[in-house]
Write a protein that holds these residues in place. Structure first.
Motif, PDB file in Angstrom:
ATOM      1  N   VAL A 177       0.876  -1.278   0.048  1.00 13.41           N
ATOM      2  CA  VAL A 177       0.019   0.071   0.145  1.00 13.41           C
ATOM      3  C   VAL A 177       1.011   1.250  -0.115  1.00 13.41           C
ATOM      4  O   VAL A 177       0.446   2.288  -0.642  1.00 13.41           O
ATOM      5  CB  VAL A 177      -0.756   0.212   0.999  1.00 13.41           C
ATOM      6  N   ASP A 178       1.855   1.281   0.711  1.00 16.05           N
ATOM      7  CA  ASP A 178       2.862   2.548   0.761  1.00 16.05           C
ATOM      8  C   ASP A 178       3.544   2.561  -0.559  1.00 16.05           C
ATOM      9  O   ASP A 178       3.859   3.805  -0.749  1.00 16.05           O
ATOM     10  CB  ASP A 178       4.134   2.197   1.848  1.00 16.05           C
ATOM     11  N   SER A 179       3.766   1.639  -1.349  1.00 15.74           N
ATOM     12  CA  SER A 179       4.191   1.776  -2.467  1.00 15.74           C
ATOM     13  C   SER A 179       3.539   2.316  -3.812  1.00 15.74           C
ATOM     14  O   SER A 179       3.798   2.288  -4.699  1.00 15.74           O
ATOM     15  CB  SER A 179       5.094   0.382  -3.087  1.00 15.74           C
ATOM     16  N   LEU A 180       2.113   2.371  -3.487  1.00 16.78           N
ATOM     17  CA  LEU A 180       1.303   2.790  -4.560  1.00 16.78           C
ATOM     18  C   LEU A 180       1.726   3.926  -5.311  1.00 16.78           C
ATOM     19  O   LEU A 180       2.112   4.954  -4.541  1.00 16.78           O
ATOM     20  CB  LEU A 180      -0.033   2.872  -4.072  1.00 16.78           C
ATOM     21  N   TYR A 181       1.673   4.125  -6.322  1.00 16.03           N
ATOM     22  CA  TYR A 181       2.093   5.478  -7.114  1.00 16.03           C
ATOM     23  C   TYR A 181       1.135   6.569  -6.701  1.00 16.03           C
ATOM     24  O   TYR A 181       0.042   6.826  -6.803  1.00 16.03           O
ATOM     25  CB  TYR A 181       1.706   5.311  -8.662  1.00 16.03           C
ATOM     26  N   SER A 182       2.159   7.646  -6.268  1.00 16.16           N
ATOM     27  CA  SER A 182       1.240   8.777  -5.652  1.00 16.16           C
ATOM     28  C   SER A 182       1.797  10.034  -6.407  1.00 16.16           C
ATOM     29  O   SER A 182       1.714  11.284  -6.046  1.00 16.16           O
ATOM     30  CB  SER A 182       1.827   8.977  -4.294  1.00 16.16           C
ATOM     31  N   GLY A 183       2.594   9.966  -7.533  1.00 17.11           N
ATOM     32  CA  GLY A 183       3.156  11.060  -8.454  1.00 17.11           C
ATOM     33  C   GLY A 183       2.081  12.141  -8.939  1.00 17.11           C
ATOM     34  O   GLY A 183       2.549  13.155  -9.255  1.00 17.11           O
ATOM     35  N   TYR A 184       0.994  11.704  -9.286  1.00 17.10           N
ATOM     36  CA  TYR A 184      -0.072  12.679  -9.553  1.00 17.10           C
ATOM     37  C   TYR A 184      -0.699  13.550  -8.648  1.00 17.10           C
ATOM     38  O   TYR A 184      -1.092  14.589  -8.862  1.00 17.10           O
ATOM     39  CB  TYR A 184      -1.186  11.843 -10.610  1.00 17.10           C
ATOM     40  N   LEU A 214      -0.812   5.048 -12.627  1.00 13.06           N
ATOM     41  CA  LEU A 214      -1.735   4.797 -11.827  1.00 13.06           C
ATOM     42  C   LEU A 214      -1.842   3.084 -11.180  1.00 13.06           C
ATOM     43  O   LEU A 214      -1.865   2.356 -12.332  1.00 13.06           O
ATOM     44  CB  LEU A 214      -3.301   5.137 -11.911  1.00 13.06           C
ATOM     45  N   ASP A 215      -1.453   3.055 -10.074  1.00 16.77           N
ATOM     46  CA  ASP A 215      -1.647   1.417  -9.854  1.00 16.77           C
ATOM     47  C   ASP A 215      -2.899   1.100  -9.618  1.00 16.77           C
ATOM     48  O   ASP A 215      -4.102   2.185  -9.686  1.00 16.77           O
ATOM     49  CB  ASP A 215      -0.806   1.141  -8.398  1.00 16.77           C
ATOM     50  N   TYR A 216      -3.368  -0.137  -9.763  1.00 12.12           N
ATOM     51  CA  TYR A 216      -4.658  -0.644  -9.734  1.00 12.12           C
ATOM     52  C   TYR A 216      -4.975  -2.000  -9.159  1.00 12.12           C
ATOM     53  O   TYR A 216      -3.953  -2.871  -8.742  1.00 12.12           O
ATOM     54  CB  TYR A 216      -5.232  -0.709 -11.004  1.00 12.12           C
ATOM     55  N   ILE A 217      -6.165  -2.310  -8.783  1.00 11.31           N
ATOM     56  CA  ILE A 217      -6.408  -3.641  -7.942  1.00 11.31           C
ATOM     57  C   ILE A 217      -6.731  -4.525  -9.268  1.00 11.31           C
ATOM     58  O   ILE A 217      -7.693  -4.419 -10.205  1.00 11.31           O
ATOM     59  CB  ILE A 217      -7.666  -3.408  -7.157  1.00 11.31           C
TER      60      ILE A 217
END
Length: 247
Positions: A177-184, A214-217
């Motif tokens: 969860v911490d590694s999910l892309y947050s660049g946007y 974006l990361d995704y499920i």
């Protein structure tokens, strides 16, 4: 709404309201929709058994343990969404470092529209919005929780008295969860991230074209204990009926 728009929460009421009503990142379609109690709110729901959901994502797997005694209405509604396969192939469209990771807008606009008015009643907050706890996003309107959820990255306890009732907690894979892309960053209109209205209109077609990082499920499934009561996708095909802020 805290700058965190918790699905639509702005940052500390402004941030929080971002979550709830401040940001337009949380499904606001539910704002004027009448609350539809799709989950039992009585003692039976509160006494339902704890269950776990494994999220397979583009960054790896994590597991959420859901406790109906914390928020029986939210826990039952989340189970309904998972059993219907609603979260499959959905993007983490709002990820704010130190605040939260938000997901829950289906990539198919028609499917999202089916669920967008299935709001559930508010309920007391029994657990705090601290690291790892999972909560439904909502708008500033009463009874506006629908499909969007967020995972708290830090101590967001300022949300506790604003209707954000945690129903589960990440018990495995918090590093994922911490590694999910947050660049946007934050979404429109405050930031350069995804616009929730455009997600509602064009779904993953819009997100894949404009926000490819974006990361995704991939899938979200109940594990152990009782298996899903509905085959993934069946309810979405047969019924037509969506904080922190739901927009």
């Amino acid at each position: 709404m805290l700058r965190m728009h918790i699905v639509q929460v702005c940052w500390p009421l402004v941030g929080l309201m971002m979550m709830v009503g401040c940001s337009s990142q949380i499904d606001s379609a539910a704002n004027n929709a009448p609350a539809v109690p799709t989950a039992p709110a009585g003692e039976g729901a509160a006494n339902a058994e704890t269950y776990k959901v494994r999220f397979e994502t583009s960054k790896g797997d994590f597991v959420v343990e859901v406790h109906p005694e914390w928020a029986p209405i939210g826990a039952a509604h989340f189970r309904e969404l998972v059993d219907a396969g609603f979260y499959d192939d959905t993007r983490f469209f709002r990820v704010i470092d130190g605040f939260m990771a938000q997901v829950g807008m289906n990539g198919d606009p028609e499917v999202h529209a089916q669920w967008s008015e299935r709001t559930i009643p508010d309920e007391p907050t029994k657990q705090s919005n601290t690291r790892g706890f999972v909560t439904f996003a909502r708008t500033g309107m009463p009874n506006s929780r629908s499909t969007q959820i967020f995972i708290n990255y830090g101590d967001n306890s300022q949300l506790d008295n604003q209707g954000f009732a945690p129903f589960g907690k990440v018990v495995e894979g918090m590093d994922v969860v911490d590694s999910l892309y947050s660049g946007y960053g934050e979404g429109a209109p405050r930031g350069r991230g995804p616009d929730q209205q455009l997600i509602r209109e064009s779904g993953n077609k819009y997100l894949n074209a404009q926000f490819p990082e974006l990361d995704y499920i991939i899938t979200a499934r109940v594990i152990g204990g009782d298996r899903a009561l509905i085959a993934p996708g069946d309810e979405l095909r047969t019924e037509s009926d969506d904080s922190v802020n739901d927009q």
